[in-house]
Design an enzyme around this catalytic site. Structure first.
Site, PDB file in Angstrom:
ATOM      1  N   GLN A  99      39.353  18.405  69.622  1.00  0.00           N
ATOM      2  CA  GLN A  99      40.668  18.332  68.973  1.00  0.00           C
ATOM      3  C   GLN A  99      40.677  19.079  67.641  1.00  0.00           C
ATOM      4  O   GLN A  99      41.692  19.678  67.261  1.00  0.00           O
ATOM      5  CB  GLN A  99      41.143  16.885  68.823  1.00  0.00           C
ATOM      6  CG  GLN A  99      40.233  15.952  68.042  1.00  0.00           C
ATOM      7  CD  GLN A  99      39.176  15.278  68.913  1.00  0.00           C
ATOM      8  OE1 GLN A  99      38.788  15.796  69.966  1.00  0.00           O
ATOM      9  NE2 GLN A  99      38.706  14.128  68.479  1.00  0.00           N
TER      10      GLN A  99
ATOM     11  N   GLU B  83      42.857  66.499  77.976  1.00  0.00           N
ATOM     12  CA  GLU B  83      42.983  65.125  78.479  1.00  0.00           C
ATOM     13  C   GLU B  83      44.404  64.890  79.023  1.00  0.00           C
ATOM     14  O   GLU B  83      44.762  63.742  79.320  1.00  0.00           O
ATOM     15  CB  GLU B  83      42.620  64.104  77.391  1.00  0.00           C
ATOM     16  CG  GLU B  83      41.119  64.039  77.135  1.00  0.00           C
ATOM     17  CD  GLU B  83      40.691  62.808  76.315  1.00  0.00           C
ATOM     18  OE1 GLU B  83      41.562  62.057  75.868  1.00  0.00           O
ATOM     19  OE2 GLU B  83      39.464  62.619  76.160  1.00  0.00           O
TER      20      GLU B  83
ATOM     21  N   ASN C  33      28.825  19.860  69.765  1.00  0.00           N
ATOM     22  CA  ASN C  33      28.395  19.421  71.101  1.00  0.00           C
ATOM     23  C   ASN C  33      29.083  20.250  72.183  1.00  0.00           C
ATOM     24  O   ASN C  33      29.810  21.201  71.883  1.00  0.00           O
ATOM     25  CB  ASN C  33      28.666  17.922  71.281  1.00  0.00           C
ATOM     26  CG  ASN C  33      30.158  17.594  71.154  1.00  0.00           C
ATOM     27  OD1 ASN C  33      31.015  18.453  71.387  1.00  0.00           O
ATOM     28  ND2 ASN C  33      30.460  16.360  70.793  1.00  0.00           N
TER      29      ASN C  33
ATOM     30  N   SER D 208      19.471  24.837  70.828  1.00  0.00           N
ATOM     31  CA  SER D 208      18.580  25.487  69.861  1.00  0.00           C
ATOM     32  C   SER D 208      17.175  25.664  70.456  1.00  0.00           C
ATOM     33  O   SER D 208      16.785  24.951  71.374  1.00  0.00           O
ATOM     34  CB  SER D 208      18.517  24.640  68.598  1.00  0.00           C
ATOM     35  OG  SER D 208      17.964  25.379  67.541  1.00  0.00           O
TER      36      SER D 208
ATOM     37  N   TYR E 181      33.559  24.440  61.427  1.00  0.00           N
ATOM     38  CA  TYR E 181      33.376  23.128  62.050  1.00  0.00           C
ATOM     39  C   TYR E 181      32.015  22.565  61.649  1.00  0.00           C
ATOM     40  O   TYR E 181      30.983  23.221  61.858  1.00  0.00           O
ATOM     41  CB  TYR E 181      33.471  23.224  63.579  1.00  0.00           C
ATOM     42  CG  TYR E 181      33.387  21.849  64.184  1.00  0.00           C
ATOM     43  CD1 TYR E 181      34.490  21.010  64.152  1.00  0.00           C
ATOM     44  CD2 TYR E 181      32.201  21.367  64.724  1.00  0.00           C
ATOM     45  CE1 TYR E 181      34.415  19.721  64.660  1.00  0.00           C
ATOM     46  CE2 TYR E 181      32.114  20.079  65.225  1.00  0.00           C
ATOM     47  CZ  TYR E 181      33.232  19.260  65.186  1.00  0.00           C
ATOM     48  OH  TYR E 181      33.158  17.979  65.677  1.00  0.00           O
TER      49      TYR E 181
ATOM     50  N   GLU F  92      15.826  32.339  69.604  1.00  0.00           N
ATOM     51  CA  GLU F  92      16.659  32.149  68.409  1.00  0.00           C
ATOM     52  C   GLU F  92      15.770  32.187  67.157  1.00  0.00           C
ATOM     53  O   GLU F  92      16.007  32.954  66.242  1.00  0.00           O
ATOM     54  CB  GLU F  92      17.374  30.798  68.512  1.00  0.00           C
ATOM     55  CG  GLU F  92      18.254  30.464  67.325  1.00  0.00           C
ATOM     56  CD  GLU F  92      18.718  29.008  67.338  1.00  0.00           C
ATOM     57  OE1 GLU F  92      18.203  28.208  68.155  1.00  0.00           O
ATOM     58  OE2 GLU F  92      19.588  28.664  66.516  1.00  0.00           O
ATOM     59  N   HIS F  93      14.745  31.334  67.141  1.00  0.00           N
ATOM     60  CA  HIS F  93      13.771  31.329  66.051  1.00  0.00           C
ATOM     61  C   HIS F  93      12.430  31.799  66.595  1.00  0.00           C
ATOM     62  O   HIS F  93      11.997  31.331  67.647  1.00  0.00           O
ATOM     63  CB  HIS F  93      13.564  29.920  65.491  1.00  0.00           C
ATOM     64  CG  HIS F  93      14.823  29.249  65.033  1.00  0.00           C
ATOM     65  ND1 HIS F  93      15.527  28.361  65.817  1.00  0.00           N
ATOM     66  CD2 HIS F  93      15.515  29.346  63.868  1.00  0.00           C
ATOM     67  CE1 HIS F  93      16.592  27.936  65.146  1.00  0.00           C
ATOM     68  NE2 HIS F  93      16.610  28.508  63.973  1.00  0.00           N
TER      69      HIS F  93
ATOM     70  N   GLN G 119      11.606  21.645  65.954  1.00  0.00           N
ATOM     71  CA  GLN G 119      12.647  22.116  66.868  1.00  0.00           C
ATOM     72  C   GLN G 119      12.959  21.063  67.925  1.00  0.00           C
ATOM     73  O   GLN G 119      14.121  20.834  68.273  1.00  0.00           O
ATOM     74  CB  GLN G 119      12.198  23.420  67.547  1.00  0.00           C
ATOM     75  CG  GLN G 119      13.284  24.076  68.355  1.00  0.00           C
ATOM     76  CD  GLN G 119      14.490  24.426  67.507  1.00  0.00           C
ATOM     77  OE1 GLN G 119      14.365  24.979  66.429  1.00  0.00           O
ATOM     78  NE2 GLN G 119      15.665  24.060  67.966  1.00  0.00           N
TER      79      GLN G 119
ATOM     80  N   ASP H 161      16.008  27.125  57.724  1.00  0.00           N
ATOM     81  CA  ASP H 161      17.058  26.191  58.130  1.00  0.00           C
ATOM     82  C   ASP H 161      17.842  25.684  56.929  1.00  0.00           C
ATOM     83  O   ASP H 161      19.019  25.354  57.032  1.00  0.00           O
ATOM     84  CB  ASP H 161      16.446  24.967  58.845  1.00  0.00           C
ATOM     85  CG  ASP H 161      15.956  25.306  60.235  1.00  0.00           C
ATOM     86  OD1 ASP H 161      16.386  26.341  60.779  1.00  0.00           O
ATOM     87  OD2 ASP H 161      15.140  24.535  60.782  1.00  0.00           O
TER      88      ASP H 161
ATOM     89  N   HIS I 239      15.611  18.275  67.430  1.00  0.00           N
ATOM     90  CA  HIS I 239      17.044  18.599  67.349  1.00  0.00           C
ATOM     91  C   HIS I 239      17.861  17.898  68.426  1.00  0.00           C
ATOM     92  O   HIS I 239      18.923  17.346  68.160  1.00  0.00           O
ATOM     93  CB  HIS I 239      17.264  20.106  67.459  1.00  0.00           C
ATOM     94  CG  HIS I 239      17.404  20.777  66.138  1.00  0.00           C
ATOM     95  ND1 HIS I 239      18.364  20.424  65.229  1.00  0.00           N
ATOM     96  CD2 HIS I 239      16.695  21.780  65.555  1.00  0.00           C
ATOM     97  CE1 HIS I 239      18.252  21.174  64.148  1.00  0.00           C
ATOM     98  NE2 HIS I 239      17.250  21.999  64.312  1.00  0.00           N
TER      99      HIS I 239
ATOM    100  N   HIS J 184      50.149  63.812  72.344  1.00  0.00           N
ATOM    101  CA  HIS J 184      49.090  63.800  71.336  1.00  0.00           C
ATOM    102  C   HIS J 184      48.919  65.198  70.728  1.00  0.00           C
ATOM    103  O   HIS J 184      48.760  65.353  69.528  1.00  0.00           O
ATOM    104  CB  HIS J 184      47.755  63.366  71.962  1.00  0.00           C
ATOM    105  CG  HIS J 184      47.627  61.889  72.155  1.00  0.00           C
ATOM    106  ND1 HIS J 184      48.424  61.192  73.030  1.00  0.00           N
ATOM    107  CD2 HIS J 184      46.808  60.974  71.586  1.00  0.00           C
ATOM    108  CE1 HIS J 184      48.080  59.905  72.990  1.00  0.00           C
ATOM    109  NE2 HIS J 184      47.101  59.740  72.125  1.00  0.00           N
TER     110      HIS J 184
END
Lengths: 430, 430
Positions: A186, A410, A209, A233, A124, A322-323, A255, A356, A258, A415
């Site tokens: 969608q 067991e 989003n 982020s 995506y 994250e960073h 940052q 990035d 963003h 088995h």
């Protein structure tokens, strides 16, 4: 940006709290979208394109002509830059391949492990204000290297029903020819269930989003895997007096631009360092086109003065950014102590932007504290590892009794019997 | 067991449909349990032990004395078997470690990637009828090899408040000293939120009933990772006339005895092979202690006669079995064509039981079709991979312009500026 001084653990936990994500209301909007796409296929995708993107889509799949046209529309300088980035990303991701493991664990018992590509993957690529062709590189390159059989890109069209040429050029460059004009929840639904134009996939990757994020979460309930849980982020910069304040300020702002929900954290060794950085930020902020976004992001953000290095390290590992940018004298030691972070940028000349876009590492990274338990996207994300074993007559004679005893203890007699029946056969064969 | 002959694709999809999992009703029971444990901690664990396990627990943590006692209670033969299994599993999992990747992608731009242990992991070991000490090996060994800092086991006590000695012995053997007497959804909740006795963990592993499974899913909404989505266990055996029918029957039954919801599938090259296997199954079934469970599992199960090898391969890849046993003449070719399976057992002398217990491969595998997009548990499951980069002055001069162009084209000026400010500094420095 708030400043706090040598906070105790409970103070920093509170000050660095990430925003709580409200998902219920979003799910209520996304669920019916998912249902409609699963029932009506392409027709639903076109309906939602009209409703949400205000555009009439005749053909969902991007045509060859559109790709050819895109090639001509791209500035040669941008083309060249994308090629450099592609080469670096390819090199670093190709080196992540793990050779097949073949091991005779004991005589006659051979175990193997092999990476096998996930067959069908969906990428995506968000639309919106900026054409994120860099994400096409970051997801498309490892998908290709892994050998995924089917790779599809979904990305929303603009008001004229077109996809940005930089996205088409980049997809074409790395050999992805199935690009669908569909965005939002969608698009995720289409890749989850399959439609006339969109193949059903095994794993969905990519940012988006809150609707896209919610749809990805719902997709996991339908047997589809996703790259990782998503959140806004974030960057954390750890700086002492060896850091160049204007660089630190620029990294924090990159940052902040963003989105309004981005989180930006400065951990500084002293008040002096903090003040210098904050002053630089104020000055640089005024010249940014996206300064309104950045300003709002800075409202969620905090500067922490941590006199003691060991406390700073503890805070960083607890926050799991994250960073993480590390600009301190004692960088080797500090880097070695970090156990929770998505990607780490070391030294004054290593801006986050490099990773990035173009240095070779992936930019799809765990946010929201998930760096504690998830890795960023890599070649691994596009394969699964299958184990194999082959046991000879000699091997089962040797290993069999061990299995029989364990299975019996067991209380799993069938088995045990699967081994006993073979051992009996071999005994009688003699 | 129903037999179908050379089915078309739509027929086999229908015949091999997995049972639909109803989760809503279970969630309604599990959610309040999670909430109570998050609020009341140990007190809630003790309350639920009384309510569900009918036992009063004074101390949730297993004591050293209990572990010492367990050592003495274990049959020496079982001890030896566990040691053999441990050695094989350790060997095969240790070999899965990936060396650090360090690459100078271009002059002055060094990218790195390193496996770092997930700090805190929780292993759930089910109680119930059988003491699953094998799962202690399968989860505990890679957790240890990875270097996880904190490893906790939760497992339900028996009616006397004790944990089965084989579980204690095995945990002790691999050096896990934090064992909590707690089972069910409440144990998962404890590891998710932390209590006085149970540490909050970053990732939860292990099988369990539908309440445990539901709790694990809910844990993922609280920032905790889990090993993989769960479903009932399953095996698919692909056999032709080179397969020994009694072995195939024993393998199918060993899966069927797991639980009434287990799925067992035979894909055979001919009716003759099918009939021989089914006859053997009938005979062997009568002697099994768990024959009532196995019989009910066989009701969900199906024998498919597939005359053409290529169709059989397509069916297997479409079904994506957790365990796949291949007993055909043309085994090398068939194995090479399989792209979706958890673990593959090759040839007449390779029963699934071997991998379940002692050959070295892991027995925690993706079921329910998740073999299309998930790997089984391995050393990888206990680490995350962090990327690093360090760029020199020369490096940023070389790579910087590429980043500037890309960032500008994505309309992210602050990203561009983080590079420009450094390039300007270097120019002025000269």
């Amino acid at each position: 940006m708030k400043t706090i001084y040598n906070p105790t653990r409970s103070e920093w936990t509170k000050a660095l709290q990430r925003p709580i994500q409200k998902t219920k209301a979003i799910d209520k909007i996304v669920k019916p979208i998912m249902r409609k796409v699963s029932r009506m296929g392409d027709k639903a995708l076109k309906k939602f394109a009209l409703e949400y993107d205000h555009v009439t889509i005749k053909t969902l799949l991007v045509s060859n002509e559109e790709v050819l046209k895109a090639r001509e529309q791209i500035d040669p300088k941008l083309k060249e830059a994308i090629l450099v980035a592609k080469e670096n990303i390819e090199k670093f991701h190709a080196a992540q391949a793990q050779p097949d493991l073949v091991m005779e664990v004991m005589e006659g018992v051979t175990c193997m492990r092999k990476s096998v590509p996930i067959q069908r993957v969906g990428l995506y690529i968000p639309g919106g204000t900026a054409p994120l062709f860099s994400t096409v590189l970051m997801l498309g390159i490892p998908a290709n290297l892994a050998g995924c059989e089917e790779i599809v890109i979904c990305t929303p069209p603009d008001k004229e029903g077109n996809i940005h040429p930089a996205i088409l050029f980049t997809a074409d460059l790395i050999g992805i020819d199935k690009i669908v004009k569909a965005g939002g929840a969608q698009a995720i639904a289409a890749m989850t269930f399959g439609t006339e134009s969109v193949p059903k996939v095994d794993k969905i990757f990519g940012p988006g989003n809150q609707y896209v994020t919610a749809a990805k979460q719902l997709a996991t309930k339908k047997g589809v895997a996703i790259d990782m849980p998503a959140g806004p982020s974030e960057v954390l910069v750890y700086a002492d007096s060896s850091a160049i304040p204007s660089f630190v300020a620029a990294d924090l702002l990159s940052q902040a631009e963003h989105g309004v929900d981005s989180q930006v954290i400065l951990v500084a060794s002293s008040e002096k360092v903090t003040k210098k950085v904050l002053k630089e930020m104020e000055e640089q902020l005024e010249n940014l086109p996206r300064k309104d976004i950045a300003k709002r992001a800075l409202d969620n953000s905090v500067a922490v003065i941590m006199g003691k290095e060991e406390n700073a390290i503890e805070l960083i590992n607890d926050y799991a950014p994250e960073h993480l940018i590390i600009c301190v004298e004692n960088e080797d030691f500090v880097v070695s102590q970090i156990v929770n972070a998505g990607s780490i940028f070391i030294g004054n000349f290593t801006p986050e932007s490099a990773g990035d876009y173009a240095s070779g590492t992936n930019h799809t990274l765990p946010t929201y504290g998930y760096a504690k338990n998830y890795s960023g996207v890599s070649l691994d994300s596009f394969v699964k590892k299958i184990t194999y074993q082959k046991i000879t007559e000699k091997g089962i004679k040797k290993l069999g009794p061990t299995v029989e005893i364990m299975a019996a203890n067991e209380l799993l007699d069938a088995h045990k019997n699967a081994v006993s029946i073979r051992l009996k056969y071999l005994k009688e064969k003699k």
